[in-house]
Design an enzyme around this catalytic site. Structure first.
Site, short mmCIF file in Angstrom:
data_model
loop_
_atom_site.label_atom_id
_atom_site.label_comp_id
_atom_site.label_asym_id
_atom_site.label_seq_id
_atom_site.Cartn_x
_atom_site.Cartn_y
_atom_site.Cartn_z
N ASN A 88 0.80 -1.22 0.00
CA ASN A 88 0.00 0.00 0.00
C ASN A 88 0.84 1.28 0.00
O ASN A 88 0.36 2.33 -0.43
CB ASN A 88 -0.93 -0.01 1.23
CG ASN A 88 -1.65 1.30 1.40
OD1 ASN A 88 -2.52 1.67 0.61
ND2 ASN A 88 -1.28 2.04 2.44
N TYR A 153 3.33 9.43 -11.43
CA TYR A 153 2.42 8.65 -10.58
C TYR A 153 1.58 7.70 -11.44
O TYR A 153 1.45 6.51 -11.12
CB TYR A 153 1.52 9.60 -9.80
CG TYR A 153 0.50 8.93 -8.92
CD1 TYR A 153 0.87 8.42 -7.68
CD2 TYR A 153 -0.83 8.82 -9.32
CE1 TYR A 153 -0.06 7.80 -6.85
CE2 TYR A 153 -1.77 8.20 -8.50
CZ TYR A 153 -1.38 7.68 -7.27
OH TYR A 153 -2.31 7.07 -6.47
#
Length: 258
Positions: A88, A153
């Site tokens: 995560n 990203y």
């Protein structure tokens, strides 16, 4: 005399805040052994004070040696069991590619992609040794269609999505599943205030809570599905983006995101 069911366990990176924190709290509430890992030791301390976390430890996901030590410490607590590896940890950086400092691009890719791959490679022996285990990763709606000004990203999350799909095949023979969650816009500290003010009240681009994503991690353990969407309406957008990418591009331009 029946043998007691072993206590299930989850190893969560980026557990000190946001989605990771919500997932750690949820799984701890439901009786799992939780390994909470993050570079934010202060956040880990408050998490540990709030809930019954089995292991809270500082971890730099880009450091293979540190990752090996963290997995070894976790295995000591669980007897070598690992039911869910939750990759995560991640960061975000907003900038057009030609204006982004290269050092910042490299740092993002080291954390968002290489950190995930290091974690998978390091934890796979435990996953393979645990029946029904799951290798789960936080992806992003930016892996459905790349987001302008989030180029690095978007690239990292597309890579994580491809990695998940490849591993879903590669690990099948070992009885290990691979899956990811593609959240839209999540109410975390990473969300700029100006973006929050522009969000619609419903639909695929509504604001979702970290707890909503955590609930999907919980469900994913019991269901054989590769990609999960939060909110669910993002699946329809994904289908459109695959079949008509120009339409998806023009949609984002119309929203002023070009």
């Amino acid at each position: 005399m029946t043998t007691a069911e072993p206590r299930r366990c989850i190893f969560i990176t980026g557990a000190a805040s946001g989605i990771g924190r919500a997932t750690a709290l949820l799984f701890a509430e439901r009786g799992w052994f939780v390994g909470a890992l993050d570079v934010d030791e202060t956040g880990l301390g408050t998490l540990q004070a709030e809930s019954q976390i089995g292991l809270a430890r500082r971890l730099d996901v880009t450091d293979p040696q540190d990752y090996r030590a963290a997995v070894a410490a976790f295995a000591e607590h669980t007897g070598g069991r690992l039911d869910i590896l939750f990759n995560n940890a991640g960061i975000i950086a907003s900038s057009p590619l030609d204006e982004a400092p290269w050092e910042a691009v490299e740092r993002l890719l080291r954390i968002n992609l290489f950190g995930v791959m290091i974690g998978m490679q390091t934890a796979l022996p435990l996953l393979k040794a645990t029946p029904g285990s799951l290798c789960f990763s936080t992806c992003s709606a930016s892996a459905i269609f790349g987001s302008a000004n989030l180029t690095a990203y978007s690239a990292s999350k597309h890579a994580v999505k491809g990695l998940t799909e490849a591993l879903s095949i590669e690990l099948k023979k070992h009885g290990v599943r691979a899956a990811d969650v593609l959240p839209g816009i999540v109410d975390t500290a990473m969300l700029p205030p100006e973006t929050r003010a522009m969000l619609p009240p419903d639909g695929p681009w509504r604001l979702v809570t970290p707890r909503e994503v955590a609930e999907v991690v919980w469900r994913a353990y019991d269901e054989d599905r590769i990609h999960w969407y939060v909110p669910p309406e993002l699946k329809d957008f994904h289908l459109m983006a695959v079949s008509e990418p120009e339409k998806a591009r023009d949609y984002f331009i119309s929203l002023g995101r070009g």
